[in-house]
Design an enzyme around this catalytic site. Structure first.
Site, mmCIF file in Angstrom:
data_model
loop_
_atom_site.group_PDB
_atom_site.id
_atom_site.type_symbol
_atom_site.label_atom_id
_atom_site.label_comp_id
_atom_site.label_asym_id
_atom_site.label_seq_id
_atom_site.Cartn_x
_atom_site.Cartn_y
_atom_site.Cartn_z
ATOM 1 N N ASP A 291 16.969 32.334 25.251
ATOM 2 C CA ASP A 291 18.021 32.060 26.221
ATOM 3 C C ASP A 291 19.270 32.875 25.827
ATOM 4 O O ASP A 291 19.369 33.421 24.730
ATOM 5 C CB ASP A 291 18.317 30.552 26.325
ATOM 6 C CG ASP A 291 18.929 30.189 27.676
ATOM 7 O OD1 ASP A 291 19.445 31.078 28.375
ATOM 8 O OD2 ASP A 291 18.909 29.000 28.035
ATOM 9 N N GLU A 489 25.078 23.772 33.752
ATOM 10 C CA GLU A 489 24.916 23.618 32.295
ATOM 11 C C GLU A 489 25.896 22.583 31.739
ATOM 12 O O GLU A 489 26.217 21.587 32.385
ATOM 13 C CB GLU A 489 25.002 24.985 31.609
ATOM 14 C CG GLU A 489 23.957 25.959 32.173
ATOM 15 C CD GLU A 489 23.798 27.235 31.380
ATOM 16 O OE1 GLU A 489 23.803 27.211 30.138
ATOM 17 O OE2 GLU A 489 23.624 28.301 32.016
HETATM 18 C C1 BGC Z 1 20.609 29.262 30.886
HETATM 19 C C2 BGC Z 1 19.272 29.689 31.443
HETATM 20 C C3 BGC Z 1 19.429 30.918 32.283
HETATM 21 C C4 BGC Z 1 20.120 32.005 31.490
HETATM 22 C C5 BGC Z 1 20.349 33.282 32.273
HETATM 23 C C6 BGC Z 1 21.330 30.413 30.245
HETATM 24 O O1 BGC Z 1 22.606 30.040 29.871
HETATM 25 O O2 BGC Z 1 20.405 28.222 29.958
HETATM 26 O O3 BGC Z 1 18.703 28.638 32.177
HETATM 27 O O4 BGC Z 1 18.182 31.330 32.732
HETATM 28 O O5 BGC Z 1 21.372 31.542 31.049
HETATM 29 O O6 BGC Z 1 21.350 33.122 33.200
HETATM 30 C C1 BGC Z 2 26.312 33.620 32.680
HETATM 31 C C2 BGC Z 2 25.204 32.610 32.833
HETATM 32 C C3 BGC Z 2 24.836 32.131 31.513
HETATM 33 C C4 BGC Z 2 26.064 31.612 30.768
HETATM 34 C C5 BGC Z 2 25.798 31.249 29.370
HETATM 35 C C6 BGC Z 2 27.475 32.985 31.955
HETATM 36 O O1 BGC Z 2 28.501 33.898 31.789
HETATM 37 O O2 BGC Z 2 26.714 34.059 33.927
HETATM 38 O O3 BGC Z 2 24.077 33.158 33.428
HETATM 39 O O4 BGC Z 2 23.877 31.144 31.680
HETATM 40 O O5 BGC Z 2 27.068 32.552 30.730
HETATM 41 O O6 BGC Z 2 25.301 29.995 29.224
#
Ligand code: BGC
Ligand code: BGC
Length: 598
Positions: A291, A489
């Site tokens: 991730d 998230e």
């Molecule tokens: C998330 C994932 C996601 C990835 C890419 C992460 O922060 O936990 O679910 O696929 O970012 O955006």
């Molecule tokens: C991104 C997400 C990612 C997250 C980290 C963001 O800046 O756009 O895709 O999941 O950071 O958790």
């Protein structure tokens, strides 16, 4: 079950071996690298033989539409073709409820709604539509479906999970992946391996050394997301590992590793679960992707992070920013003997196997002819059907619903009465989503627009989000459409998921102006409504329905019946959290798993 048929992946084993034999260490490490699109140019993708490029949530081209997306992704795929061995690049996005970064794409209900609909055939069709919208822009990989089994609705990712019950999750997740495949070979990612839905409240400890990003200035909000799953092995296996075992049996080609830990050990370095259980015992032959910067949370030094994660079984690393630092670290690790050449070969073999299985070596592009279908009426019809089927009728005193179309007057209130952004929730155009007011507007139909299209021309519609109607304004029916503010998230971790005080006050104001009060709740999880319930004649859980608000009026006005059933228990009070506690509370939930009036 024929999904993406790994059996056919093995047909290419000779090709994989032949290619691997020709690759340099640098090319192999390049394949193990996944970079966020703003952190790399197409020329660099060619130079480093990068395996994958991604858009994170909101990783849109400056002008955001399907055509600019197609042009952007195309340049990265061409960069792959230009490498010495012409190894295709695969581009990944979070199409977790439609191609949801793209302005103009159809936004489907989030998984929590599809869990309530409980219709695998529908979810398979959704997968197919999503695949077609992805292919229009050359995207061949979506980081979906989540097979999380959320056990605590305080979690900000509850809505990404179909259900609190693995038996409900599994058939829907597999159906989605089949649909992607039917839509002509878009790669899935079952995520997040494993136990992301099992973490304990207040167990999140984000590593200090990983705090460099500005997004992590937000970490005070993270209370359960990325936390520690404190469960025994039997529970882990029965509830949280089972979806992966079944996905592997069905031919899973990709799995994303979770930020979370199991009993104190970060999944990103969990050799026993990644390698022994998943690849060994279950026989997973696809590749694991980390991730977002998840590898960096393991240890204070980046070198140590990379060594531990790759040795634990990580095959591709979502770096996502400083790819040179990652490539240097892994290269040194191999030279120093800290990572064996055989481990590198295994990782790259898995990645190439999937690229062959997807047909990328013949054609790594999508099909711009499909651009005409993005956001099409036919695609919206599938989303509208999904909205209809996801609605759960929790209360209907005196047969308040269905409503008549020829009411003399109707009051419409609530923050989401006319806001398609709130309908969509997080992971919509921006990572965190947004309201219509902030300009995050993917098109589609709001509840107000849908009501206007439904009622008779004689019906007087009064609209005020705060229900502060002019004196004397009354109606036989008032509809309050109340939404949580969008979140994604850990930003959505919420100690007290309940109707807000403002909403309760608004309900009181509206109640005083109508004979019958209908509340449509737009939320990423069950919210505590116990106090307000006696004032409400009809209560509808609409989850996060997406762009097609007409799916709500289809059912409110009786063109279609309610069929949705709760896929999450609905708690009565905060002291019933988490689910294990609710299950042992003799008071029971307010509404049970499986409830839903028809
Ligand atoms: C998330 C994932 C996601 C990835 C890419 C992460 O922060 O936990 O679910 O696929 O970012 O955006
Ligand atoms: C991104 C997400 C990612 C997250 C980290 C963001 O800046 O756009 O895709 O999941 O950071 O958790």
């Amino acid at each position: 079950m024929q999904m993406t048929a790994l059996t056919s992946a093995f047909v290419y084993e000779a090709h994989v071996d032949a290619l691997l034999a020709r690759m340099t260490l640098a090319e192999k490490i390049g394949q193990m690298t996944q970079v966020e699109k703003n952190s790399i140019t197409p020329e660099e993708v060619t130079r480093y033989t990068i395996g994958s490029v991604l858009s994170g949530g909101g990783g849109n081209p400056e002008e955001n539409n399907p055509h600019t997306w197609a042009a952007m992704v195309r340049t990265y795929l061409e960069a792959g073709q230009n490498t010495r061995l012409a190894i295709p690049v695969i581009y990944g996005v979070d199409a977790v409820h439609g191609h949801s970064n793209v302005q103009g794409a159809v936004i489907f209900p989030h998984n929590i709604g599809l869990g309530a609909a409980g219709d695998p055939e529908l979810v398979e069709r959704i997968g197919e539509v999503v695949a077609r919208e992805l292919l229009a822009t050359h995207v061949r990989w979506t980081f979906a479906p989540a097979v999380s089994v959320p056990q605590d609705v305080r979690w900000g990712r509850t809505y990404e999970g179909f259900s609190e019950d693995a038996d409900r999750v599994i058939p829907l997740a597999l159906a989605f992946a089949r649909g992607l495949d039917r839509g002509r070979r878009v790669l899935h990612s079952f995520k997040h391996f494993v136990g992301d839905g099992a973490t304990q409240w207040n167990s999140t400890q984000l590593a200090e050394w990983a705090n460099a990003d500005n997004w992590q200035a937000a970490t005070p909000f993270y209370k359960i997301d990325q936390g520690d799953a404190q469960v025994d092995e039997a529970t882990l296996r029965e509830v949280h590992l089972r979806p992966y075992r079944e996905a592997v049996e069905a031919g899973a080609l990709n799995i994303m590793v979770s930020f979370s830990s199991w009993n104190g050990v970060k999944m990103h370095r969990h050799h026993a679960l990644l390698t022994k259980v998943l690849k060994g015992e279950f026989g997973f032959a696809g590749f694991l992707v980390s991730d977002w910067k998840g590898v960096d949370q393991i240890a204070p030094s980046h070198y140590e992070c990379v060594v531990q994660s790759v040795n634990a079984g990580m095959d591709m690393v979502m770096v996502p920013y400083d790819f040179r630092r990652f490539i240097d670290a892994l290269t040194s690790a191999v030279q120093n003997g800290d990572v064996a050449q055989a481990r590198i070969d295994d990782a790259v073999r898995r990645i190439l196997r999937v690229k062959f299985a997807l047909g990328l070596f013949e054609d790594s592009f999508g099909d711009e002819a499909l651009l005409a279908e993005v956001g099409s009426t036919a695609h919206r019809a599938v989303a509208r059907e999904a909205v209809r089927k996801s609605l759960v009728l929790l209360r209907n005193e005196g047969q308040t619903l269905p409503l008549a179309r020829d009411l003399p007057a109707l009051l419409l209130a609530g923050n989401a009465a006319d806001d398609v952004g709130l309908q969509c929730g997080g992971w919509t155009i921006a990572w965190q989503g947004g309201s219509r007011a902030t300009g995050v507007l993917p098109g589609g139909t709001t509840v107000l627009e849908a009501v206007r299209q439904t009622v008779s021309p004689e019906t007087l519609i009064h609209v005020d989000p705060a229900a502060q109607f002019a004196e004397g304004v009354t109606a036989p029916v008032g509809i309050a459409v109340i939404a949580e503010q969008p979140y994604a998230e850990g930003f959505g971790d919420n100690a007290a998921p309940a109707l807000a005080a403002d909403d309760l006050a608004m309900i009181d104001r509206l109640r005083a102006r109508c004979d019958r009060l209908v509340v449509v709740l737009i939320s990423g999880r069950p919210l505590i409504v116990t106090e307000a319930l006696p004032k409400i004649d009809a209560l509808v859980a609409a989850w996060l329905p997406g762009t097609e608000g007409a799916g709500i009026t289809d059912v409110l006005f009786g063109d279609h019946p309610f069929t949705g059933r709760l896929a999450y228990s609905w708690l009565r009070s905060l002291d019933q959290l988490p689910l294990a506690r609710l299950k042992s509370d003799p008071a029971g939930p307010l509404f049970r798993f499986g409830d839903g009036l028809v």
